[in-house]
Design an enzyme around this catalytic site. Structure first.
Site, PDB file in Angstrom:
ATOM      1  N   GLY A 135      37.767  46.890  37.559  1.00 34.27           N
ATOM      2  CA  GLY A 135      36.742  46.099  38.226  1.00 34.27           C
ATOM      3  C   GLY A 135      36.151  45.090  37.266  1.00 34.27           C
ATOM      4  N   CYS A 136      35.434  44.118  37.820  1.00 34.81           N
ATOM      5  CA  CYS A 136      34.853  43.063  36.978  1.00 34.81           C
ATOM      6  C   CYS A 136      33.727  43.595  36.096  1.00 34.81           C
ATOM      7  CB  CYS A 136      34.378  41.904  37.836  1.00 34.81           C
ATOM      8  SG  CYS A 136      33.335  42.382  39.240  1.00 34.81           S
ATOM      9  N   TYR A 137      32.819  44.375  36.673  1.00 33.74           N
ATOM     10  CA  TYR A 137      31.760  44.959  35.857  1.00 33.74           C
ATOM     11  C   TYR A 137      32.329  45.832  34.740  1.00 33.74           C
ATOM     12  CZ  TYR A 137      28.010  43.537  39.112  1.00 33.74           C
ATOM     13  OH  TYR A 137      27.114  42.832  39.878  1.00 33.74           O
ATOM     14  N   THR A 139      35.099  45.668  33.148  1.00 36.01           N
ATOM     15  CA  THR A 139      35.682  44.844  32.087  1.00 36.01           C
ATOM     16  C   THR A 139      34.593  44.335  31.144  1.00 36.01           C
ATOM     17  OG1 THR A 139      37.543  44.148  33.470  1.00 36.01           O
ATOM     18  CG2 THR A 139      36.971  42.727  31.617  1.00 36.01           C
ATOM     19  N   SER A 140      33.480  43.890  31.722  1.00 37.62           N
ATOM     20  CA  SER A 140      32.396  43.341  30.908  1.00 37.62           C
ATOM     21  C   SER A 140      31.661  44.408  30.108  1.00 37.62           C
ATOM     22  CB  SER A 140      31.401  42.593  31.797  1.00 37.62           C
ATOM     23  OG  SER A 140      30.585  43.489  32.533  1.00 37.62           O
TER      24      SER A 140
END
Length: 326
Positions: A135-137, A139-140
């Site tokens: 997911g994008c979150y 990854t960050s």
């Protein structure tokens, strides 16, 4: 599609959509019309067996639950699958059910999937048949936390994460909460206290640590199209005599093609990563509270989704990892 059409080593041979079947890619996405191949390529119905005959790598950009139904016949037909949904990120079917509120549609495939974060699983991705893009979150969050967890530099029980994401994080759908008039000039938290991405974040942190990790995570929706800013706070571990984040992060990511280390003099800004596959990471030591503050910025639909998927594809095909992404 934008990334694949500009990629020097691959051809886009099929795109599927039940709603858009029969329309050309140029009709639906006029910004891509200058690519000659797009003028003739039409969206087709989703026939897994036909798709597997056309392409060696298939990207699934489908809702969770539905993606697994397509992955099974594609894998059986010999295709290699890169899934951008959540269906294969979670290794425990019970955890998946807890966070996604339905039974996993293909639990037998969970052990076969590789978590598609190249900075952690590069070698496994190369030989994978099924890659589950993060997911994008996550990854960050996972990229900044990984070296700190491995070096035992922070107190793992004190991790608090706050993230802010652009509206594209909700996908290309029409819902009242994501209409312009509802989002513009407004910032709001959501998914509190149990956002779905928390399941894969805690899973991966626990695997890195070799013990169960539980964190506090609060996402926010902000009125921008794309981009994520994440701020991570944690107490510096009690046995750390001298905290040196630069040494830790440079040791982990000094050679990584898509990790840019800003140090403790600059702060990340979404405008510097939008449209790119980079993650920018910065840090500060708060001497007053004896905490480490780590910040990151990504484009949620590039490094947080499609760009990372192409990065995984490059590894799977033995291509330069940066191909089509610079």
């Amino acid at each position: 599609m934008r990334l694949l059409l500009a990629h020097p080593n691959v051809d886009l041979v099929a795109a599927t959509s039940r709603q858009l079947a029969g329309k050309t890619l140029a009709d639906v996405f006029p910004r891509l019309a200058h690519h000659q191949s797009v003028a003739a390529l039409k969206f087709s119905n989703s026939d897994p067996n036909q798709i597997a005959r056309q392409a060696g790598i298939i990207f699934l950009a489908l809702p969770h639950g539905l993606a697994a139904e397509f992955a099974k016949p594609l894998l059986s037909a010999g295709a290699r699958v890169i899934d951008l949904s959540a269906d294969f990120r979670i290794k425990d079917a019970n955890v998946y059910e807890d966070f996604y509120e339905h039974d996993h549609p293909a639990p037998d495939l969970l052990g076969q999937s590789v978590y598609g974060l190249p900075e952690i699983y590069r070698d496994q991705i190369r030989g994978a048949q099924l890659v589950a893009c993060p997911g994008c979150y996550p990854t960050s969050i996972l990229i900044p936390l990984r070296p700190l967890i491995r070096r035992k530099a922070i107190d793992r029980k004190t991790i608090v994460v706050t993230s802010m994401s652009g509206v594209t994080g909700a996908g290309r759908k029409v819902e009242a909460d994501y209409l312009f008039s509802e989002c513009n000039e407004s910032v709001r938290p959501y998914g509190v206290p149990k956002h779905r991405h928390l399941s894969e974040i805690e899973q991966e942190l626990s695997l890195l640590a070799g013990e169960k990790i539980v964190i506090q995570f609060t996402p926010h929706l902000v009125p921008i199209n794309r981009g994520i800013i994440t701020t991570i706070c944690a107490d510096i571990a009690g046995n750390v005599v001298k905290m040196d984040p630069a040494l830790i992060f440079n040791g982990a990511y000094g050679e990584e093609p898509f990790v840019r280390l800003l140090g403790d003099t600059r702060l990340p800004d979404t405008k510097n990563v939008v449209g790119t596959n980079f993650i920018d990471v910065a840090w500060k030591i708060d001497k007053r509270t004896h905490r480490l503050v780590v910040m990151s910025a990504i484009d949620n639909i590039v490094k947080g989704a499609s760009g990372q998927a192409v990065q995984c594809m490059n590894l799977m095909l033995g291509l330069p990892e940066t191909a089509g992404l610079n």
